[in-house]
Design a protein around this motif. Structure first.
Motif, short mmCIF file in Angstrom:
data_model
loop_
_atom_site.label_atom_id
_atom_site.label_comp_id
_atom_site.label_asym_id
_atom_site.label_seq_id
_atom_site.Cartn_x
_atom_site.Cartn_y
_atom_site.Cartn_z
N ILE A 248 -14.71 27.77 -9.78
CA ILE A 248 -15.00 27.98 -11.20
C ILE A 248 -15.56 26.69 -11.78
O ILE A 248 -14.96 25.62 -11.61
CB ILE A 248 -13.73 28.38 -11.97
N ARG A 249 -16.68 26.78 -12.46
CA ARG A 249 -17.20 25.63 -13.19
C ARG A 249 -16.37 25.42 -14.44
O ARG A 249 -16.21 26.33 -15.27
CB ARG A 249 -18.66 25.85 -13.57
N LEU A 250 -15.86 24.21 -14.62
CA LEU A 250 -14.99 23.94 -15.77
C LEU A 250 -15.74 24.10 -17.07
O LEU A 250 -15.16 24.49 -18.09
CB LEU A 250 -14.41 22.53 -15.66
N ALA A 251 -17.04 23.83 -17.08
CA ALA A 251 -17.81 23.93 -18.32
C ALA A 251 -17.85 25.36 -18.84
O ALA A 251 -18.02 25.58 -20.04
CB ALA A 251 -19.23 23.42 -18.09
N ARG A 252 -17.69 26.35 -17.94
CA ARG A 252 -17.71 27.75 -18.37
C ARG A 252 -16.41 28.20 -19.03
O ARG A 252 -16.34 29.29 -19.57
CB ARG A 252 -18.02 28.65 -17.18
N LEU A 253 -15.39 27.37 -18.96
CA LEU A 253 -14.12 27.72 -19.59
C LEU A 253 -14.13 27.45 -21.09
O LEU A 253 -13.23 27.90 -21.80
CB LEU A 253 -12.97 26.95 -18.93
N GLY A 254 -15.11 26.70 -21.58
CA GLY A 254 -15.18 26.41 -23.00
C GLY A 254 -15.61 24.98 -23.26
O GLY A 254 -15.75 24.16 -22.34
N ASP A 255 -15.81 24.68 -24.53
CA ASP A 255 -16.28 23.34 -24.92
C ASP A 255 -15.25 22.25 -24.61
O ASP A 255 -15.61 21.07 -24.46
CB ASP A 255 -16.61 23.31 -26.42
N GLU A 256 -13.96 22.60 -24.53
CA GLU A 256 -12.93 21.63 -24.27
C GLU A 256 -12.80 21.28 -22.79
O GLU A 256 -11.95 20.47 -22.42
CB GLU A 256 -11.57 22.15 -24.78
N TYR A 257 -13.64 21.88 -21.96
CA TYR A 257 -13.49 21.70 -20.51
C TYR A 257 -14.77 21.17 -19.85
O TYR A 257 -14.93 21.30 -18.64
CB TYR A 257 -13.06 23.02 -19.86
N THR A 258 -15.66 20.61 -20.61
CA THR A 258 -16.82 19.95 -20.03
C THR A 258 -16.39 18.62 -19.41
O THR A 258 -15.29 18.12 -19.69
CB THR A 258 -17.90 19.70 -21.09
N ASN A 259 -17.23 18.04 -18.58
CA ASN A 259 -16.88 16.79 -17.91
C ASN A 259 -16.53 15.70 -18.92
O ASN A 259 -15.52 15.00 -18.79
CB ASN A 259 -18.05 16.31 -17.03
N GLU A 260 -17.38 15.55 -19.95
CA GLU A 260 -17.17 14.48 -20.93
C GLU A 260 -15.91 14.71 -21.75
O GLU A 260 -15.13 13.79 -22.00
CB GLU A 260 -18.39 14.39 -21.86
N ARG A 261 -15.69 15.99 -22.15
CA ARG A 261 -14.53 16.28 -23.00
C ARG A 261 -13.22 16.11 -22.23
O ARG A 261 -12.22 15.64 -22.80
CB ARG A 261 -14.65 17.72 -23.55
N ILE A 262 -13.20 16.47 -20.95
CA ILE A 262 -11.98 16.28 -20.15
C ILE A 262 -11.64 14.80 -20.04
O ILE A 262 -10.48 14.39 -20.19
CB ILE A 262 -12.16 16.92 -18.75
N LEU A 263 -12.65 13.97 -19.80
CA LEU A 263 -12.41 12.52 -19.74
C LEU A 263 -11.90 11.98 -21.08
O LEU A 263 -11.01 11.12 -21.12
CB LEU A 263 -13.69 11.79 -19.34
N GLU A 264 -12.45 12.50 -22.18
CA GLU A 264 -11.97 12.07 -23.51
C GLU A 264 -10.52 12.46 -23.72
O GLU A 264 -9.70 11.67 -24.21
CB GLU A 264 -12.85 12.69 -24.59
N ARG A 265 -10.15 13.69 -23.33
CA ARG A 265 -8.78 14.15 -23.52
C ARG A 265 -7.80 13.35 -22.67
O ARG A 265 -6.67 13.08 -23.07
CB ARG A 265 -8.67 15.64 -23.16
N ILE A 266 -8.24 12.94 -21.47
CA ILE A 266 -7.37 12.15 -20.60
C ILE A 266 -7.16 10.75 -21.16
O ILE A 266 -6.04 10.23 -21.19
CB ILE A 266 -7.96 12.10 -19.18
N THR A 267 -8.25 10.12 -21.61
CA THR A 267 -8.14 8.74 -22.12
C THR A 267 -7.38 8.67 -23.44
O THR A 267 -6.87 7.62 -23.81
CB THR A 267 -9.55 8.14 -22.31
N GLU A 268 -7.31 9.80 -24.17
CA GLU A 268 -6.55 9.82 -25.42
C GLU A 268 -5.04 9.81 -25.19
O GLU A 268 -4.27 9.55 -26.12
CB GLU A 268 -6.94 11.05 -26.24
N ASN A 269 -4.61 10.12 -23.97
CA ASN A 269 -3.17 10.18 -23.69
C ASN A 269 -2.56 8.79 -23.67
O ASN A 269 -3.18 7.80 -23.28
CB ASN A 269 -2.92 10.85 -22.33
N SER A 270 -1.30 8.75 -24.06
CA SER A 270 -0.54 7.51 -24.00
C SER A 270 0.04 7.33 -22.60
O SER A 270 0.33 8.31 -21.91
CB SER A 270 0.60 7.56 -25.03
#
Length: 446
Positions: A248-270
Motif C-alpha cells: 500500500i502506498r502511504l500517500a493514498r491513505l490521506g494527506d497525513e500519510y505522505t512522506n513529508e507529513r510522516i516525517l513532520e509528525r515524527i519530529t514533532e514528538n517529544s
C-alpha cells in the motif's frame, strides 16, 4: 466535457452454452463463446434505435457491417482466439455541448489517434439520451503484427480525450481522481468494518506516536508484522500488511500519510514517547481484584474447538465487541474475513464436524455426489436435443434447472471444506505464536 471509461470483453461460457442449445438457432449456433461475446457488444454499440438507423456508425480498418467477422478472421490468422476478445470504451459529453455529428467526429479522431495504426475499431454514436456518447469497440489483436492491444488504460484514454476536446474548444474533466480502492473495500469502510487500509492507518498512527525518528518508526511497524519500504530516494513509501502480498502506498491513505507529513509528525514528538509505553505497563489496573475468566486451553486436535477458540479471540462470539486496535497483529487481518469465518464456523457446528478427518469424509461425499449430478445433467441435456414433445421438454428443462442448483450448492460446499482445511493450518500457527508471546510477557512481568 467528455467522460471516458474502458473495460475488457471476455467470453461467457454459460451464456454461450444456453445460446448453442437453443433449437431455434441454426448456423450461428456453431460460433464459439468468445465470438458470441464479441457479437453481443457489436450489436449493442451499433443499435439502430440508438444511432439514428446506423447513420453514426463508422469503422476504422474494418467495415462496420462485417466487423464481427473481420475481428474473428484476424484472431484466427494469428491463432489468438482466447482471452480478451475486445475492448469496449465509451466517451460521454455534457448535455447540449456537442451535436451528433461533432460527437461522432471526435470519437473517430480519438480512435484513430489511439488505435488507428494497428487495430480495427468500430465507432458508434448513441443519441438515445440527453448526453450524446460514443461507443468504441477495439479488436484485442492487431491486424498488422498479431500483438495484443496494450493501449487500453483509463488514464491514457482520458488524456487523449481531453486533448482532442481542448482542440475543439470543449471543456475537460476537472480533478480526475482514479480510485485506489475497490467498491467492496469502500463499502466495508463506510460500514465501520475493518479493511486493510484502515488497519494500516491504525498501525502507522500507533508507530508514529511511539517514534522520534524514521528508524524507530520502521522498527515499530516491523514489530507489528509489517514489511516496509522507507528509502528516502523512493517517491512513495509503502507498507505491506502481514499475510498480504500487495503493498500500500502511504500517500493514498490521506494527506497525513505522505512522506513529508510522516516525517513532520515524527519530529514533532517529544523524546518522552520512548518511555511512555513502559510507564503504561507498570501501572497497576484498578480492576485487578476482580476474577477474570480466561479461555480454556486450546485442544489442537479438535477442528471445531479450534474455530471456537479463534472466533472467541476475534470477538465474533464474545458478549463484548472486540476493539480491532487492541487485537494481536496476527488476528487483525482476519477481521476483514469475519464473514467467511462465521460461515465456516456455522458449517462445522451444523454438521457436527470436529476433526480434519471428519471434514475430509464430508468433502469426499460431496465430491462424489457432485460428479453423479453432473453426469445426470449431461444426460438430460442430450435428451433435450432430441425430438421430444413440448410437455416433456418443459419437464426436462425443470429437471436441468433443479440439478444445476444442486450442483451449485455442492460446489460451494466443496470449496468451503477446502477453505477450512487451508485456514485451519494458518489459525494453528497464529495461535501458537500468540501463546508464545503471551508466555514471554508473563515471564518478564513476573
Amino acid at each position: 466535457m467528455a467522460v471516458t471509461k474502458i473495460w475488457p470483453i471476455k467470453g461467457q461460457l454459460h451464456h454461450s452454452i444456453n445460446y448453442i442449445e437453443n433449437q431455434d438457432k441454426t448456423s450461428s449456433a456453431l460460433v464459439s463463446f468468445e465470438d458470441q461475446s464479441l457479437l453481443a457488444v457489436m450489436h449493442y454499440a451499433a443499435d439502430n434505435a440508438k444511432t439514428e438507423k446506423r447513420f453514426y456508425v463508422s469503422g476504422i480498418n474494418c467495415n462496420p457491417d462485417y466487423a464481427n467477422d473481420q475481428f474473428i478472421t484476424v484472431k484466427k490468422q494469428f491463432d489468438k482466439e482466447g482471452g480478451i476478445v475486445a475492448y469496449h470504451a465509451y466517451q460521454s459529453f455534457a448535455p447540449g455541448e456537442v451535436t451528433p455529428a461533432q460527437a461522432h467526429a471526435i470519437g473517430l479522431e480519438l480512435a484513430k489517434e489511439l488505435w488507428g495504426d494497428n487495430f480495427q475499431v468500430v465507432v458508434a454514436t448513441h443519441l438515445n439520451t440527453d448526453c450524446y456518447h460514443n461507443h468504441l469497440v477495439v479488436n484485442s489483436i492487431s491486424f498488422k503484427d498479431g500483438h495484443r492491444c496494450r493501449q487500453a488504460k483509463w488514464y491514457e484514454l482520458q488524456a487523449f480525450s481531453d486533448r482532442i476536446c481542448l482542440a475543439h474548444d470543449l471543456s475537460t474533466v476537472e480533478n480526475k481522481i482514479r480510485k485506489s480502492r475497490s467498491q467492496h473495500e469502500t463499502s466495508l469502510s463506510e460500514a465501520g468494518m475493518p479493511t486493510r487500509y484502515n488497519l494500516a492507518k491504525t498501525a502507522i498512527d500507533e508507530a508514529i506516536s511511539k517514534s522520534c525518528n524514521l528508524q524507530e518508526f520502521n522498527s515499530h511497524l516491523k514489530a507489528l508484522g509489517y514489511s516496509t519500504q522507507f528509502n528516502p530516494k523512493r517517491k512513495y513509501w509503502t507498507v505491506t500488511l502481514p499475510g498480504w502480498e500487495k503493498s500500500i502506498r502511504l500517500a493514498r491513505l490521506g494527506d497525513e500519510y505522505t512522506n513529508e507529513r510522516i516525517l513532520e509528525r515524527i519530529t514533532e514528538n517529544s523524546p518522552l514517547v520512548r518511555i511512555k509505553a513502559f510507564q503504561e505497563r507498570k501501572t497497576k489496573s484498578q480492576l485487578s481484584h476482580y476474577h477474570v475468566k480466561k479461555p480454556r486451553p486450546l485442544i489442537y486436535g479438535s477442528l471445531y474447538k479450534l474455530y471456537l477458540h479463534y472466533c472467541y479471540r476475534l470477538g465474533i462470539i464474545s458478549k463484548r465487541r472486540q476493539n480491532p486496535n487492541r487485537l494481536y497483529y496476527l488476528l487483525r487481518d482476519d477481521l476483514i474475513k469475519v464473514g467467511q469465518l462465521s460461515a465456516e464456523f456455522r458449517y462445522l457446528g451444523q454438521n457436527k464436524i470436529g476433526t480434519i478427518g471428519e471434514l475430509g469424509i464430508r468433502k469426499n461425499k460431496s465430491q462424489q455426489s457432485l460428479e453423479v449430478l453432473i453426469i445426470n445433467r449431461d444426460n438430460l441435456r442430450k435428451k433435450l436435443r432430441r425430438k421430444v414433445p413440448d410437455n416433456q421438454k418443459e419437464r426436462i428443462k425443470a429437471q436441468i434447472s433443479a440439478t444445476s442448483n444442486q450442483i451449485k450448492s455442492l460446489r460451494r460446499e466443496v470449496k468451503l471444506c477446502e477453505r477450512i482445511e487451508e485456514r485451519s493450518i494458518k489459525m494453528r500457527e497464529n495461535l501458537q505464536t500468540i501463546n508464545k508471546e503471551e508466555r514471554r510477557k508473563e515471564y518478564y512481568k513476573s
